[in-house]
Design a protein around this motif. Structure first.
Motif, mmCIF file in Angstrom:
data_model
loop_
_atom_site.group_PDB
_atom_site.id
_atom_site.type_symbol
_atom_site.label_atom_id
_atom_site.label_comp_id
_atom_site.label_asym_id
_atom_site.label_seq_id
_atom_site.Cartn_x
_atom_site.Cartn_y
_atom_site.Cartn_z
ATOM 1 N N SER A 166 40.460 41.551 23.884
ATOM 2 C CA SER A 166 40.529 42.081 25.201
ATOM 3 C C SER A 166 41.498 41.469 26.081
ATOM 4 C CB SER A 166 39.117 42.073 25.785
ATOM 5 O OG SER A 166 38.163 42.553 25.428
ATOM 6 N N TRP A 167 42.034 42.548 26.939
ATOM 7 C CA TRP A 167 43.135 42.280 27.797
ATOM 8 C C TRP A 167 42.735 42.833 29.136
ATOM 9 C CZ3 TRP A 167 47.752 39.755 26.181
ATOM 10 C CH2 TRP A 167 47.839 39.481 24.889
ATOM 11 N N GLN A 168 43.241 42.502 30.181
ATOM 12 C CA GLN A 168 43.541 43.197 31.648
ATOM 13 C C GLN A 168 44.790 43.131 31.957
ATOM 14 O OE1 GLN A 168 40.461 41.357 34.272
ATOM 15 N NE2 GLN A 168 40.044 39.881 32.844
ATOM 16 N N VAL A 169 45.194 44.222 32.135
ATOM 17 C CA VAL A 169 46.488 44.530 32.721
ATOM 18 C C VAL A 169 46.561 45.107 34.166
ATOM 19 C CG1 VAL A 169 48.750 45.794 32.611
ATOM 20 C CG2 VAL A 169 47.332 45.230 30.398
ATOM 21 N N VAL A 170 46.708 44.269 35.029
ATOM 22 C CA VAL A 170 46.443 44.272 36.619
ATOM 23 C C VAL A 170 47.450 44.147 37.349
ATOM 24 C CG1 VAL A 170 44.767 43.306 38.332
ATOM 25 C CG2 VAL A 170 43.951 43.576 35.875
ATOM 26 N N PRO A 171 47.773 44.942 38.265
ATOM 27 C CA PRO A 171 48.938 44.629 39.480
ATOM 28 C C PRO A 171 48.245 43.666 40.542
ATOM 29 C CG PRO A 171 47.670 46.685 40.060
ATOM 30 C CD PRO A 171 47.243 46.261 38.698
ATOM 31 N N THR A 172 49.428 43.145 40.806
ATOM 32 C CA THR A 172 49.193 41.994 42.037
ATOM 33 C C THR A 172 48.452 42.849 43.279
ATOM 34 O OG1 THR A 172 51.530 41.968 42.691
ATOM 35 C CG2 THR A 172 50.802 40.225 41.292
ATOM 36 N N THR A 173 49.105 44.060 43.276
ATOM 37 C CA THR A 173 48.756 44.745 44.391
ATOM 38 C C THR A 173 47.123 44.938 44.508
ATOM 39 O OG1 THR A 173 50.589 46.228 44.274
ATOM 40 C CG2 THR A 173 48.916 47.250 45.406
ATOM 41 N N LEU A 174 46.314 44.964 43.463
ATOM 42 C CA LEU A 174 45.107 45.251 43.384
ATOM 43 C C LEU A 174 44.336 43.996 44.230
ATOM 44 C CD1 LEU A 174 42.638 46.849 42.542
ATOM 45 C CD2 LEU A 174 42.639 45.279 40.424
ATOM 46 N N GLY A 175 44.669 43.037 43.926
ATOM 47 C CA GLY A 175 44.216 41.709 44.674
ATOM 48 C C GLY A 175 44.357 41.756 46.187
ATOM 49 N N GLN A 176 45.477 42.287 46.364
ATOM 50 C CA GLN A 176 45.887 42.356 48.008
ATOM 51 C C GLN A 176 45.054 43.441 48.604
ATOM 52 O OE1 GLN A 176 49.888 42.955 47.418
ATOM 53 N NE2 GLN A 176 50.539 41.014 46.897
ATOM 54 N N LEU A 177 44.889 44.738 47.931
ATOM 55 C CA LEU A 177 44.231 45.561 48.499
ATOM 56 C C LEU A 177 42.771 45.375 48.531
ATOM 57 C CD1 LEU A 177 46.030 48.639 46.801
ATOM 58 C CD2 LEU A 177 46.111 48.042 49.412
ATOM 59 N N LEU A 178 42.085 44.673 47.630
ATOM 60 C CA LEU A 178 40.618 44.283 47.468
ATOM 61 C C LEU A 178 40.365 43.300 48.553
ATOM 62 C CD1 LEU A 178 39.863 44.538 43.938
ATOM 63 C CD2 LEU A 178 39.119 46.100 45.536
ATOM 64 N N SER A 179 41.248 42.552 49.018
ATOM 65 C CA SER A 179 41.188 41.352 49.977
ATOM 66 C C SER A 179 41.500 42.075 51.346
ATOM 67 C CB SER A 179 42.077 40.178 49.504
ATOM 68 O OG SER A 179 41.744 39.655 48.405
ATOM 69 N N ASP A 180 41.662 43.170 51.438
ATOM 70 C CA ASP A 180 41.978 43.826 52.928
ATOM 71 C C ASP A 180 40.779 43.514 53.721
ATOM 72 O OD1 ASP A 180 42.030 45.845 55.167
ATOM 73 O OD2 ASP A 180 43.919 46.469 54.029
ATOM 74 N N PRO A 181 41.150 42.974 55.113
ATOM 75 C CA PRO A 181 40.119 42.645 55.937
ATOM 76 C C PRO A 181 39.389 43.646 56.569
ATOM 77 C CG PRO A 181 42.227 42.438 56.803
ATOM 78 C CD PRO A 181 42.468 42.663 55.571
ATOM 79 N N ASP A 182 39.888 44.912 56.285
ATOM 80 C CA ASP A 182 38.986 46.158 56.617
ATOM 81 C C ASP A 182 38.035 46.290 55.357
ATOM 82 O OD1 ASP A 182 37.857 48.893 57.085
ATOM 83 O OD2 ASP A 182 39.904 49.551 57.808
ATOM 84 N N PRO A 183 36.766 46.295 55.405
ATOM 85 C CA PRO A 183 35.620 46.556 54.407
ATOM 86 C C PRO A 183 35.821 47.861 53.866
ATOM 87 C CG PRO A 183 34.629 45.786 56.326
ATOM 88 C CD PRO A 183 36.046 45.855 56.509
ATOM 89 N N ALA A 184 36.158 48.931 54.637
ATOM 90 C CA ALA A 184 36.255 50.346 54.498
ATOM 91 C C ALA A 184 37.396 50.587 53.563
ATOM 92 C CB ALA A 184 36.101 51.039 55.676
#
Length: 158
Positions: free
Chosen positions: A113-131
């Motif tokens: 198994s592999w996960q191919v994930v952009p750095t952008t994903l972590g940034q967007l999921l950490s957005d201070p706006d929960p919505a």
């Protein structure tokens, strides 16, 4: 000095898998292949163990039989910056019988198994706006291969 590296149990495909992985990732190379001698538990001359480097990470592989197949409990996390990198690694790792999974996960032709994930994903999921973060999460949950443009669009949709 102590060293820690992943050790992968293969069912007769360690050398083939190592060569495949080394061909995909930059800064990678084969280090060593130890072969079974006459009288061993596998055909003489076949690969017993392999050592290889994937983008600076040393990995050991052993051909030891079917007793312990890979599961999703262990995966390799490939973090990239661009959609082009996602597409490249995704296409190569799912080639020759690999299987796409959900949220950027996949299994290669050897069952690893592999996960191919952009750095952008972590940034967007950490957005201070929960919505915003919630919309990104919902979009990611509906994806197999991650599409960065779709994640950004969902973050900016109200």
């Amino acid at each position: 000095m102590t060293s820690i590296s992943p050790f992968l149990w293969f069912n007769g495909q360690a050398e083939e898998a190592a060569a495949f992985y080394v061909s995909i990732f930059p800064n990678s190379r084969m280090l060593n292949v130890a072969r079974y001698p006459e009288g061993g538990p596998a055909p003489a001359g076949s690969a017993m163990s392999v050592s290889f480097v994937l983008d600076g990470l040393e990995i050991q592989g052993l051909n030891a039989g079917p007793q312990f197949p890979f599961t999703e409990a262990i995966s390799f996390f490939v973090q990239v910056d661009t959609q082009e990198e996602i597409d490249n690694f995704w296409d190569q790792l799912t080639s020759n019988g690999g299987q796409p999974g959900q949220c950027g996960w996949l299994k290669d032709q050897f069952g690893l198994s592999w996960q191919v994930v952009p750095t952008t994903l972590g940034q967007l999921l950490s957005d201070p706006d929960p919505a915003r973060a919630g919309r990104v999460m919902a979009t990611m949950m509906g994806q197999t291969k991650i599409v960065i443009a779709d994640l950004r669009a969902s973050a900016d949709t109200e």
